[in-house]
Design an enzyme around this catalytic site. Structure first.
Site, PDB file in Angstrom:
ATOM      1  CB  THR A  54      24.724 -26.681   8.177  1.00  0.00           C
ATOM      2  OG1 THR A  54      26.068 -27.134   9.238  1.00  0.00           O
ATOM      3  CG2 THR A  54      24.948 -27.505   7.091  1.00  0.00           C
ATOM      4  CE1 TYR A 142      26.776 -25.304  17.819  1.00  0.00           C
ATOM      5  CE2 TYR A 142      26.028 -23.851  16.265  1.00  0.00           C
ATOM      6  CZ  TYR A 142      26.747 -24.943  16.530  1.00  0.00           C
ATOM      7  OH  TYR A 142      27.757 -25.638  15.577  1.00  0.00           O
ATOM      8  CE  LYS A 170      24.556 -27.786  16.494  1.00  0.00           C
ATOM      9  NZ  LYS A 170      24.462 -26.844  15.347  1.00  0.00           N
ATOM     10  CB  VAL A 210      21.414 -29.953  16.334  1.00  0.00           C
ATOM     11  CG1 VAL A 210      21.197 -28.993  15.194  1.00  0.00           C
ATOM     12  CG2 VAL A 210      20.303 -29.557  17.525  1.00  0.00           C
TER      13      VAL A 210
END
EC number: 4.3.3.7
Length: 299
Positions: A54, A142, A170, A210
């Site tokens: 992002t 992640y 995550k 998150v």
């Protein structure tokens, strides 16, 4: 001084995966990044992830990544955990990014599964372990196979959890069954990386989020997490259902595109996108306004 943490919530409970503001000519906007970071922490985030997808990490340079970490830590590092994305599909490059993030003052590292080259599980294990060995910072894995092409298996997650600095995951795998087993067996702090599944993941043991939609609804996300933690599951469900239009609207297309449009509509720092990302069309902006309004966000 870094914010306090616990083994249960090593990076806080509500983190926003922050966009990287750019100036009108496409340069890194460090002043805008500091203002946005302060706004997000004021709204209730106790952590920020910078240099993630992002944050347009595929199109920012190593020097820009380092400067962004330093600027955000300077702005909010005493009030929020600043977690630096350092994941690439090149272990050596990721190690160098990890060292630079540590030198720039990051409180933790986010390490995404290597993408495109599709390493086997042993390759994933060695990759993440090498990054965790490179600095003294705590690491959040992640797991996002929809982007990386390879999931981190539950067995590999359990192995990685034995490393003293790998403390969290995550989860953007979209599989509550696998998440349940991995949480139970690994003991890692689990963070939802898929906003639509924030509440379901809390129900199987996640400790926080998150989030991308945290750019616009952090107070609601915090209220949902705190309601669930205190046992008020009905209140958490009501907030989840209220936010469904926001979850849907912010991901009708690529999340950074909708997020920067929403921030611009609110007069907050965002700026243009770097190619190959593109600005939303007028029709997409109109739909975004409808979606956000339906979820209680009025721009």
């Amino acid at each position: 001084m870094a914010p306090t943490s616990t083994p249960q919530t090593p990076f806080g409970r509500v983190l926003t995966a922050m966009v990287t503001p750019f100036t009108a000519n496409g340069a890194l906007d460090l002043d805008g990044a500091q203002r946005l970071a302060a706004h997000l922490v004021d709204a209730g985030n106790d952590g920020l992830v910078v240099n993630g997808t992002t944050g347009e990490s595929p199109t920012t340079s190593d020097a820009e990544k380092r400067d962004l970490v330093r600027a955000v830590v300077e702005a909010v590092g005493d009030r929020a955990h600043v977690v630096a994305g350092v994941g690439t599909n090149d272990t050596h490059h990721s190690i160098e990014l990890a060292k630079e993030a540590a030198q720039a003052g990051a409180h933790g590292l986010l390490t995404v599964t290597p993408y495109y080259n599709k390493p086997p599980q042993e390759g994933l294990y060695r990759h993440f372990t090498a990054i965790a060995d490179a600095t003294g910072l705590p690491v959040m894995l992640y797991d996002i196979p929809g982007r990386s092409g390879v999931p981190i298996s539950t067995e590999t997650i359990v192995r990685l959890a034995e490393h003293p600095r790998i403390v969290a995951n995550k989860d953007a795998k979209g599989d509550l069954g696998r998440a349940s087993w991995a949480i139970a067996r690994s003991g890692l702090a689990w963070y939802s990386g898929d906003d639509m599944l924030n509440l379901p993941l809390l129900s199987v043991g996640a400790v926080g989020f998150v989030s991308v939609v945290g750019h616009v609804v952090t107070p609601e996300l915090r209220a949902m997490a705190e309601a669930h933690a205190s046992g008020d599951v009905q209140k958490a469900l009501e907030i989840h259902q209220k936010l469904l239009p926001v979850f849907t609207g912010m991901f009708r297309t690529q999340g950074v595109m909708t997020t920067k449009a929403a921030l611009a509509l609110q007069g907050l720092p965002a700026g243009p996108l770097r190619a190959p990302m593109v600005e939303l069309s007028p029709e997409e902006i109109a739909q975004l306004k409808i979606d956000l309004a339906a979820g209680g966000v009025h721009l």
